[in-house]
Design an enzyme around this catalytic site. Structure first.
Site, short mmCIF file in Angstrom:
data_model
loop_
_atom_site.label_atom_id
_atom_site.label_comp_id
_atom_site.label_asym_id
_atom_site.label_seq_id
_atom_site.Cartn_x
_atom_site.Cartn_y
_atom_site.Cartn_z
N HIS A 140 -4.25 3.47 7.99
CA HIS A 140 -2.96 2.89 8.57
C HIS A 140 -2.31 4.20 8.79
CE1 HIS A 140 -3.50 -1.24 6.69
NE2 HIS A 140 -4.15 -1.13 8.06
N GLU B 15 0.76 -1.33 0.17
CA GLU B 15 0.30 0.04 -0.04
C GLU B 15 0.80 1.13 0.18
OE1 GLU B 15 -2.16 -1.16 3.52
OE2 GLU B 15 -1.07 0.46 4.79
#
Lengths: 404, 296
Positions: free
Chosen positions: B255, B217
């Site tokens: 995150h 990611e």
């Protein structure tokens, strides 16, 4: 968490970093009075700086036509008139979006002559899990362009957290910035102060751009952090109540503040397809797959790996508060969390909010079949999809259909 | 053979009586994982649900049980201490599930771990699963918070930063009848113990792994580092996916580590690195398993 420039400078100053003398003002009268103090001290000019949580202020434009969120003035009448056109007005910069940001405060300070503009920053180097200090002689302008054009102009020192930035490292950087003779010692003190601010405040970013060598009113040369930016580690705020108190809710999107009250991770975007997803990675990829099928996500929303029915209901209300939303996509991978619980949350939220917008739901994993039956039996107009691709394709078509 | 953990691995749970720790200990026990002890300072001598002995310290638990692996479920302010206690006890592997640990704590933990033999997985990760032979992969080793039943024993290694996105890929494999050797979540924090590259090397050396799924990611350069190694050294087919192509710069996407800052860490750069390394890139998350299977 972001903080204002004036707050950042206060933190830097408390760690031994010299910053320009300045006062925070919220009315034109206060600005005029503050400017009066600086003119009385011998300053020829003062600078008025709009205090918003967005960069690019100098190049910004107020919606009332005033150009620049950073203005220099040579007399108090001009200060009053300029402050009046800044305070309570919307400033649009490349980082605010077209709607701009309301200026509630300005920082009024004495402006000094300078001839160099340097850049100093401390960030985390993720590859080595250590802080690193970066400096560049060509500050002031867009430092990212400098880094891209000539990376060699940026010098770095890796910092051992056990001992912090050592004086020899600070000297190396200061000399590279051209600080010599009587400026070397204050430069070392300043750089160590910048690092200590990063470490002690638990920041993720401390940036000084520009750092000026200035001639003070008394004619001596000095180093001053003319602009300061600090981003704090949200996870560490629990042990810094004094830093947490610097949070300015006015600078945050109301929907993002509301989401954070429910421990939901929500970021508003510009598209028209609202997304409700569990897990950050899945939420990001849901936005991506919507784009892949020709649509645009209205938000990032992660309800968390183990969302409750209440969180799902709150999430629904938040995404529906965005007037730009034309269709909704729910994408849940029920791992530990059960899909039927999510389905109950969706049904309850839809009934409560009298949802009129088209909604596509993709539920996979634990009790997905029970959940699909539950939705079907509710009689609500929910379209269920069997894969992420199918869900994205369907919701994009629906959003286009409901657009005028 | 799998990597890092297998059906015989003895596991300790640090924070076994907390809400989250207890819930996932139950699920791991039901999966067949050998949870041999819990650590809760002050509750030594008690038992968790009449099954698992509780110890005051990791060292006590290691002495009594011979465990080599622990999982940390303690709250963020105490997680750094828990990790280093496990390192001090000489464990082979510490898996830290805890999210929201201050970055400074993790910088200090990593510094203190330098030169120590213990491997840290996480923090802010879903953990690690080596599927078993039984129904719904029962009988394997499940450490962390992943749903056990989505797995199936087989030849694919999976490594990812994200939890649900890993489950998505695993489930796609399992539904196609293809199993996994080991599935590892390395976590979504900017300072973590184990990188994509560390796991790729292990999968490359594992005779039971015949293909690898690498899920990344935005943020950092762990994916680029892994891709550069794959290009030079990896003998097995690799398929990749990168989440966050549409993420706006400067925002943390859930995150703590998922952020594009200063033009670095974009999905485009990671995808380009994957393609340059000959990694098959899935265009959407729906096609992760299919993309790998086409390569095999």
């Amino acid at each position: 968490m972001n903080i204002h420039e004036y707050q950042a400078k206060q933190l830097l100053a408390s760690h031994g970093v010299a910053v320009p003398a300045a006062e925070v003002c919220s009315t034109p009268e206060e600005a005029r009075a503050a400017a009066g103090h600086f003119f009385a001290q011998g300053y020829k000019k003062v600078v008025l700086k709009a205090q918003i949580h967005a960069g690019g202020r100098g190049m910004g434009v107020f919606k009332n036509g005033l150009k620049g969120g950073v203005k220099f003035c040579g007399n108090t009448a001009n200060v009053y008139a300029t402050a009046k056109r800044m305070l309570g007005e919307m400033l649009v910069t490349k980082q605010t979006g077209p709607e701009g940001r309301l200026v509630r405060r300005i920082l009024v300070g004495g402006a000094l002559q300078h001839d160099t503009e340097s850049f100093v920053a401390v960030v985390l180097d993720r590859n080595i899990s250590r802080p690193v200090m970066m400096v560049c002689k060509e500050g002031g302008m867009d430092i990212e362009d400098v880094a891209a054009r000539d990376p060699k102009l940026i010098l770095t020192e890796i910092i051992d957290p056990v001992v912090g930035l050592m004086p020899y490292q600070a000297r190396r950087l200061a000399l590279a910035l051209g600080m010599k003779d009587e400026l070397l010692t204050p430069a070392v003190k300043l750089l160590i102060g910048v690092y200590r601010t990063w470490w002690e405040c638990e920041a993720t970013l401390v940036e000084i751009n520009p750092l000026h060598v200035v001639e003070l009113v008394d004619g001596t040369q000095s180093l001053i952090a003319v602009d300061g930016k600090i981003t704090l580690d949200d996870n560490a705020l629990y042990r810094h109540p004094e830093l947490h108190a610097l949070r300015d809710l006015d600078e945050e999107s109301p929907l993002e503040v509301e989401a954070s009250n429910y421990n939901l991770s929500y970021i508003k975007l510009d598209g028209d397809i609202a997304c409700l997803v569990n897990g950050a990675g899945l939420a990001m990829s849901t936005m991506d797959i919507v784009k892949h099928h020709g649509g645009n996500a209205a938000n990032f929303l992660d309800v968390g790996g183990g969302a409750s029915q209440e969180q799902v209901a709150a999430a629904f209300k938040i995404i529906l508060s965005d007037p730009g939303v034309k269709a909704i996509l729910v994408n849940i991978f029920g791992g530990i969390m059960q899909c039927d619980i999510i389905a109950q949350g969706i049904v309850a939220a839809m009934k409560e909010t009298h949802l009129k917008l088209p909604i596509v739901v993709r539920l996979e994993g634990n009790k997905a079949e029970v959940a699909k039956t539950l939705i079907k039996e509710s009689g609500l107009a929910v379209i269920t999809a069997n894969s992420m691709a199918e869900a994205a394709d369907t919701v994009v078509k629906l959003a286009k259909k409901s657009s005028p | 053979m799998a990597i890092l953990v297998n059906a015989d691995t003895k596991v300790l749970v640090q924070g076994i009586t907390g809400h989250f720790g207890a819930q996932h200990t139950r699920l791991s026990l039901a999966y067949g994982t050998k949870i041999v002890g819990g650590i809760v300072p002050g509750k030594g001598g008690q038992k968790f649900e009449d099954k698992v002995p509780i110890f005051n310290s990791v060292a006590d638990a290691v002495n009594e049980t011979g465990a080599r692996v622990s999982v940390v479920f303690v709250p963020p302010p105490f997680a750094g201490d828990a990790i280093l206690e496990a390192v001090d006890a000489g464990l082979d592997l510490v898996v830290c599930i805890t999210e929201f640990i201050p970055i400074k704590d993790m910088i200090n933990v990593k510094r203190a771990m330098e030169g120590q033999p213990t491997r840290l997985l996480g923090p802010n990760c879903p953990g690690i699963v080596t599927p078993g032979e039984g129904k719904d992969s029962h009988g394997g080793c499940r450490i962390g918070i992943a749903p056990g039943y989505i797995h199936k024993k087989g030849p694919i290694g999976v490594v990812s930063r994200s939890g649900t996105l890993t489950y998505e890929a695993v489930w796609q494999l399992t539904q196609r009848g293809v199993g996994q050797s080991t599935c590892v979540g390395i976590g979504g924090d900017p300072v973590n113990g184990t990188s994509h590259l560390d796991m790729l090397k292990m999968f490359n050396d594992d005779p039971d792994t015949h293909g690898i799924i690498l899920i990344g990611e935005i943020g950092g350069t762990s994916e680029e580092e892994a891709a550069a190694w794959v290009k030079q050294h990896c003998k097995k087919p690799v398929a990749g996916f990168v989440a966050g192509a549409t993420a706006p710069p400067g925002r943390r996407m859930g995150h703590a580590g998922a952020i594009i800052s200063g033009g670095k860490g974009t999905a485009a750069a990671k995808i380009a690195a994957f393609q340059d390394a000959g990694i098959a890139v899935a265009a959407t998350p729906s096609e992760i398993a299919e993309t790998l299977l086409k390569r095999m």
